[in-house]
Design an enzyme around this catalytic site. Sequence first.
Site, PDB file in Angstrom:
ATOM      1  N   CYS A 294      36.151  46.428  12.298  1.00  0.00           N
ATOM      2  CA  CYS A 294      36.183  47.796  12.823  1.00  0.00           C
ATOM      3  C   CYS A 294      35.817  47.902  14.304  1.00  0.00           C
ATOM      4  CB  CYS A 294      35.272  48.696  11.988  1.00  0.00           C
ATOM      5  SG  CYS A 294      33.566  48.116  11.883  1.00  0.00           S
ATOM      6  N   LEU A 295      35.061  46.953  14.824  1.00  0.00           N
ATOM      7  CA  LEU A 295      34.687  46.986  16.245  1.00  0.00           C
ATOM      8  C   LEU A 295      35.673  46.213  17.118  1.00  0.00           C
ATOM      9  CD1 LEU A 295      30.805  46.617  16.005  1.00  0.00           C
ATOM     10  CD2 LEU A 295      32.090  48.623  16.783  1.00  0.00           C
TER      11      LEU A 295
ATOM     12  N   TRP B  76      37.089  46.497   7.689  1.00  0.00           N
ATOM     13  CA  TRP B  76      36.557  45.295   8.305  1.00  0.00           C
ATOM     14  C   TRP B  76      37.227  45.116   9.671  1.00  0.00           C
ATOM     15  CZ3 TRP B  76      39.651  41.042   9.526  1.00  0.00           C
ATOM     16  CH2 TRP B  76      40.854  40.878   8.837  1.00  0.00           C
TER      17      TRP B  76
ATOM     18  N   SER C  43      39.929  43.880  -1.851  1.00  0.00           N
ATOM     19  CA  SER C  43      40.016  43.757  -0.404  1.00  0.00           C
ATOM     20  C   SER C  43      41.403  43.245  -0.050  1.00  0.00           C
ATOM     21  CB  SER C  43      38.935  42.793   0.111  1.00  0.00           C
ATOM     22  OG  SER C  43      38.955  42.709   1.524  1.00  0.00           O
TER      23      SER C  43
ATOM     24  N   ASP D 225      45.593  43.203  29.732  1.00  0.00           N
ATOM     25  CA  ASP D 225      46.442  44.058  28.903  1.00  0.00           C
ATOM     26  C   ASP D 225      46.262  45.508  29.350  1.00  0.00           C
ATOM     27  OD1 ASP D 225      47.177  45.847  26.663  1.00  0.00           O
ATOM     28  OD2 ASP D 225      47.532  43.996  25.578  1.00  0.00           O
TER      29      ASP D 225
ATOM     30  N   TYR E 104      31.365  33.305   3.027  1.00  0.00           N
ATOM     31  CA  TYR E 104      30.823  33.528   4.360  1.00  0.00           C
ATOM     32  C   TYR E 104      29.863  32.411   4.755  1.00  0.00           C
ATOM     33  CZ  TYR E 104      32.812  38.251   4.537  1.00  0.00           C
ATOM     34  OH  TYR E 104      33.670  39.334   4.563  1.00  0.00           O
TER      35      TYR E 104
END
Length: 324
Positions: free
Chosen positions: A232-233, A230, A163, A247, A62
Amino acid sequence: MKNVLPLSKHLTNVSEIAYGCMGLGGGWNDNPVSQDDVYQTQAIIETAMASGINLFDHADIYTFSKAEQAFGQVLKSQTELRDQMFLQSKCGIRFQGEGNVGRYDFSAQWVQSSVEGILERLNTEKLDVLLLHRPDPLMELDELARTLQDLHSAGKVEHFGVSNMNGHQIEYLQSALDQPLVVNQMEMSLAKLDWLNDVVLVNSQGLNESDWATGTLEYCRTNGVQLQAWGCLAQGRFSEQGLNSEDDNVRATSKYVQQLSEKYGVTSEAIVLAFLLRHPAGIQPVIGTTNLDRIRASVAASMVNLTREEWYNLFVYSRGQALP
């Protein structure tokens, strides 16, 4: 926000929502970690913990390891925080360089050195959870199992997980481990619905459209593997900006999310997360916003209990077609 007992019985008193640290450290560039980056990280940690979030999710890649560096500097100056949180990080992804393409690496040498680097950057002696970031096709099962056991025996890692792996891959890895795999972190959201489409498209023509390995959800639930979400928003796709989307599905879903947010007196972020929390699998969303107000707003999802009708409305609006 309440603390809950997640699906995995090995991780107790962990917050229902986790904080993902991918945005910390000053960005994906070669700039060194600045004092402002550390101040931002400190403010995020304090806001998250004051909101009831106590699991912080890292990865050694990261912001080119700077997220862990910034976080570790906060822990170095405020040592009392470490015992109040769960620290999770990932390893196994290697960037392109030195004549090599980007690749995955579960070799003993790379995993061991990765964990040493993570611990040093985070200024901690032990990780609560280490996740293997993405499947390595060249994984030597017995070699990896010995490496993980050595890390556990040395007191450097308490628990292990994965993951972006399916149920078959987890089962294969678990076959060589004495330690249970306690987490599987996957992309799951109101926008990424393959984990649900896999369930409802059985015996229908659209089954092959699901980008999800059949049985993964059920394997994790049966074997006590905590599902973490992950993305998630959905990068804010269903917030106010979605109301003006070209859309049709996004626009219709955003409108309904707004209606529910007004009904429950929370933000759109909380509704999007409540969609995940409503599922009986005990999914743990991993939010990554660096906006302090959005962190506070997100945890309100724990107070929202969507009805079956509301949950299905969100599902169908977002998938853009009726259920089979």
